[in-house]
Structures are given as structure tokens and as C-alpha cells.
Design a protein around this motif. Structure first.
Motif, PDB file in Angstrom:
ATOM      1  N   GLN A  20       0.841  -1.187   0.000  1.00 34.82           N
ATOM      2  CA  GLN A  20       0.000   0.000   0.000  1.00 34.82           C
ATOM      3  C   GLN A  20       0.882   1.243   0.000  1.00 34.82           C
ATOM      4  N   PHE A  21       0.564   2.190  -0.890  1.00 32.88           N
ATOM      5  CA  PHE A  21       1.287   3.461  -0.922  1.00 32.88           C
ATOM      6  C   PHE A  21       0.546   4.484  -0.072  1.00 32.88           C
ATOM      7  N   HIS A  22       1.297   5.240   0.688  1.00 33.71           N
ATOM      8  CA  HIS A  22       0.719   6.333   1.470  1.00 33.71           C
ATOM      9  C   HIS A  22       1.476   7.599   1.101  1.00 33.71           C
ATOM     10  N   GLU A  23       0.740   8.669   0.773  1.00 27.26           N
ATOM     11  CA  GLU A  23       1.394   9.943   0.516  1.00 27.26           C
ATOM     12  C   GLU A  23       0.923  10.926   1.567  1.00 27.26           C
ATOM     13  N   PHE A  24       1.866  11.628   2.151  1.00 25.47           N
ATOM     14  CA  PHE A  24       1.470  12.592   3.167  1.00 25.47           C
ATOM     15  C   PHE A  24       2.396  13.794   3.130  1.00 25.47           C
ATOM     16  N   SER A  25       1.899  14.889   3.670  1.00 21.99           N
ATOM     17  CA  SER A  25       2.698  16.094   3.773  1.00 21.99           C
ATOM     18  C   SER A  25       3.497  16.019   5.056  1.00 21.99           C
ATOM     19  N   ILE A  26       4.728  16.521   5.025  1.00 22.78           N
ATOM     20  CA  ILE A  26       5.544  16.456   6.239  1.00 22.78           C
ATOM     21  C   ILE A  26       4.913  17.296   7.349  1.00 22.78           C
ATOM     22  N   PHE A  27       4.047  18.235   6.976  1.00 21.89           N
ATOM     23  CA  PHE A  27       3.377  19.047   7.998  1.00 21.89           C
ATOM     24  C   PHE A  27       2.226  18.288   8.651  1.00 21.89           C
ATOM     25  N   GLY A  28       1.857  17.191   8.053  1.00 23.62           N
ATOM     26  CA  GLY A  28       0.731  16.423   8.584  1.00 23.62           C
ATOM     27  C   GLY A  28       1.139  15.446   9.687  1.00 23.62           C
ATOM     28  N   ILE A  29       2.449  15.318   9.904  1.00 26.89           N
ATOM     29  CA  ILE A  29       2.911  14.353  10.906  1.00 26.89           C
ATOM     30  C   ILE A  29       3.301  15.083  12.187  1.00 26.89           C
ATOM     31  N   GLY A  30       2.614  14.804  13.253  1.00 30.28           N
ATOM     32  CA  GLY A  30       2.914  15.458  14.523  1.00 30.28           C
ATOM     33  C   GLY A  30       2.909  14.456  15.647  1.00 30.28           C
ATOM     34  N   HIS A  31       2.575  14.959  16.822  1.00 26.72           N
ATOM     35  CA  HIS A  31       2.580  14.082  17.995  1.00 26.72           C
ATOM     36  C   HIS A  31       1.410  13.116  17.996  1.00 26.72           C
ATOM     37  N   LYS A  32       0.364  13.523  17.274  1.00 26.43           N
ATOM     38  CA  LYS A  32      -0.779  12.641  17.186  1.00 26.43           C
ATOM     39  C   LYS A  32      -0.465  11.585  16.112  1.00 26.43           C
ATOM     40  N   PRO A  33      -0.652  10.304  16.419  1.00 26.91           N
ATOM     41  CA  PRO A  33      -0.323   9.278  15.413  1.00 26.91           C
ATOM     42  C   PRO A  33      -1.104   9.465  14.114  1.00 26.91           C
ATOM     43  N   TYR A  34      -0.395   9.401  13.021  1.00 27.86           N
ATOM     44  CA  TYR A  34      -1.016   9.510  11.700  1.00 27.86           C
ATOM     45  C   TYR A  34      -1.293   8.081  11.229  1.00 27.86           C
ATOM     46  N   PRO A  35      -2.581   7.717  11.104  1.00 23.47           N
ATOM     47  CA  PRO A  35      -2.902   6.318  10.816  1.00 23.47           C
ATOM     48  C   PRO A  35      -2.625   5.931   9.368  1.00 23.47           C
ATOM     49  N   LEU A  36      -2.133   4.719   9.194  1.00 22.39           N
ATOM     50  CA  LEU A  36      -1.871   4.197   7.856  1.00 22.39           C
ATOM     51  C   LEU A  36      -2.843   3.056   7.613  1.00 22.39           C
ATOM     52  N   GLN A  37      -3.828   3.320   6.794  1.00 18.99           N
ATOM     53  CA  GLN A  37      -4.838   2.301   6.529  1.00 18.99           C
ATOM     54  C   GLN A  37      -4.625   1.722   5.143  1.00 18.99           C
ATOM     55  N   CYS A  38      -4.604   0.419   5.059  1.00 19.97           N
ATOM     56  CA  CYS A  38      -4.464  -0.239   3.759  1.00 19.97           C
ATOM     57  C   CYS A  38      -5.823  -0.219   3.053  1.00 19.97           C
ATOM     58  N   ARG A  39      -5.810  -0.370   1.744  1.00 20.31           N
ATOM     59  CA  ARG A  39      -7.080  -0.371   1.018  1.00 20.31           C
ATOM     60  C   ARG A  39      -7.923  -1.600   1.333  1.00 20.31           C
TER      61      ARG A  39
END
Ligand SMILES: [Zn+2]
Ligand SMILES: [Zn+2]
Length: 212
Positions: A20-39
Motif C-alpha cells: 500500500q502506498f501512502h502519501e502525506f505532507s511532512i506538515f501532517g505528521i505530529g505528535h498525534k499518530p497519523y494512521p496508515l490504513q491499507c485499502r
């Protein structure tokens, strides 16, 4: 200076065995976990920043939890980072610039083969039920409520169009859980624990009380 702010993460999913590919902005990653959901519906990891370090929590193909930490410079700027599961040294994914990650996946036997036959939403008989069943199982797993009675329990999940299978990779026991009809969803919603018997193969149903 132009700073690229988009990062791409390609991760193998232990549930559907796909990439699974995930694209995110570096500004979107903080102390709150950024979830990675597969399709396929499986939540196969999360990304988080703690101070100046970044961590990727994911799973190996056999379902072992993998936690990888990176200094900010590497996580945010490196063109390509190979994600290695530390116990066996298996490649579980790549992080980096979109084109570099795409290329690395295409050149990787482990990741490119699996992207073709991964399950997709439309493959499920009943996507709503499947997602609800997966969410509940992941909740139970997160609480340590899915175990096997063998010596070295290591329970992973395999997803099929109409069911999921919990498999203990140590002793080979498996529990099949239907995930295509509303009553399957009901049943899983009411489970408080799943305890697998060593080297057994079972269907989760009313008559299998020990599992509940
Ligand atoms: Zn998946
Ligand atoms: Zn076992």
C-alpha cells in the motif's frame, strides 16, 4: 532552496499481503499518530513525531509488530529509506520521494509481486461488514485479547473476500471468522476475547464457546 514537502511511504500489509502506498505532507505528521490504513481495510501502521524523531509503527508480513525510529533529517529529506524488519531483516517497505519509492517498489521482488494480487474494496462481498469486523479484531488485538495457548503465540490475520483468518504463525492454529453478513458483524462486536487452541483449525461460530 526548494524543499519537497510530500513524502511517500510504501508498506507491505500482513493482512492482504499487498503493498500500500501512502502519501502525506511532512506538515501532517505530529505528535498525534497519523494512521496508515491499507485499502483492504486493515490499519497496518502509524507514523508519529516525538521531539525531533519520527517513528513508523508497522507490521512485518508475518504480523510481528515493527517499530522503526528515524532522525528528522532522514525521515523528511532522504530520497529513499529502506524499511527493514530488525529480527529477520525482511524488507517491509520504503520511505522517501514519490518517484524513488515507486521505482524501489517496482525493483523489489517482495513488494512488486504483492501489489498485483492485493485485495481491494470491491473484492469484498460486503465491505461494510468486513471493515467493522477488522476494526473490532484490531481493537481486541490492541488490548491483547487475541492470543493462542501455545508456547510462542504470534497471531496474524489473513483477509479474504468473505472471511478473515486469524493464524498463529508458531503453532499453525487458525480461526476462521465470517465477514460477509450482518450477523457476522454482530457476533464479532460481542466478542470480548479470542483464545486459540494450539495447532487447531476452527470456525468461529456459536458452538465454539471456548473461543469467546
Ligand atoms: Zn491490506
Ligand atoms: Zn499458537
Amino acid at each position: 532552496m526548494i524543499v519537497e514537502t510530500e513524502r511517500t511511504l510504501a508498506l507491505l500489509c500482513p493482512a492482504c499481503q499487498g503493498t500500500q502506498f501512502h502519501e502525506f505532507s511532512i506538515f501532517g505528521i505530529g505528535h498525534k499518530p497519523y494512521p496508515l490504513q491499507c485499502r483492504c481495510g486493515f490499519a497496518h501502521g502509524q507514523v508519529q513525531r516525538t521531539g525531533s524523531r519520527y517513528t513508523i509503527n508497522a507490521f512485518s508480513l508475518t504480523g510481528e509488530h515493527v517499530c522503526l525510529a528515524f532522525p528528522a533529517k532522514e525521515f523528511l529529506r532522504a530520497p529513499l529509506v529502506v524499511l527493514i524488519e530488525p529480527t529477520f531483516g525482511d524488507n517491509i517497505g520504503f520511505l522517501g520521494r514519490g518517484r524513488d519509492v515507486q521505482e524501489a517498489v517496482a525493483n523489489s521482488d517482495a513488494l512488486s509481486q504483492s501489489s498485483g494480487d492485493a485485495l481491494d474494496v470491491e473484492d469484498f462481498e460486503n465491505p461494510d461488514v468486513m471493515y467493522a469486523v477488522l476494526a473490532r479484531l484490531q481493537q481486541l488485538a490492541g488490548e491483547g485479547k487475541i492470543t493462542c495457548r501455545c508456547d510462542h503465540p504470534s497471531v496474524g490475520i489473513d483477509i479474504y473476500p468473505e472471511k478473515v483468518e486469524l493464524v498463529c504463525s508458531f503453532c499453525g492454529s487458525a480461526v476462521v471468522i465470517g465477514a460477509s453478513a450482518p450477523y457476522h458483524q454482530e457476533r464479532v462486536a460481542h466478542l470480548s476475547e479470542i483464545v486459540m487452541e494450539p495447532s487447531s483449525y476452527a470456525y468461529l461460530s456459536e458452538r465454539l464457546k471456548p473461543l469467546i
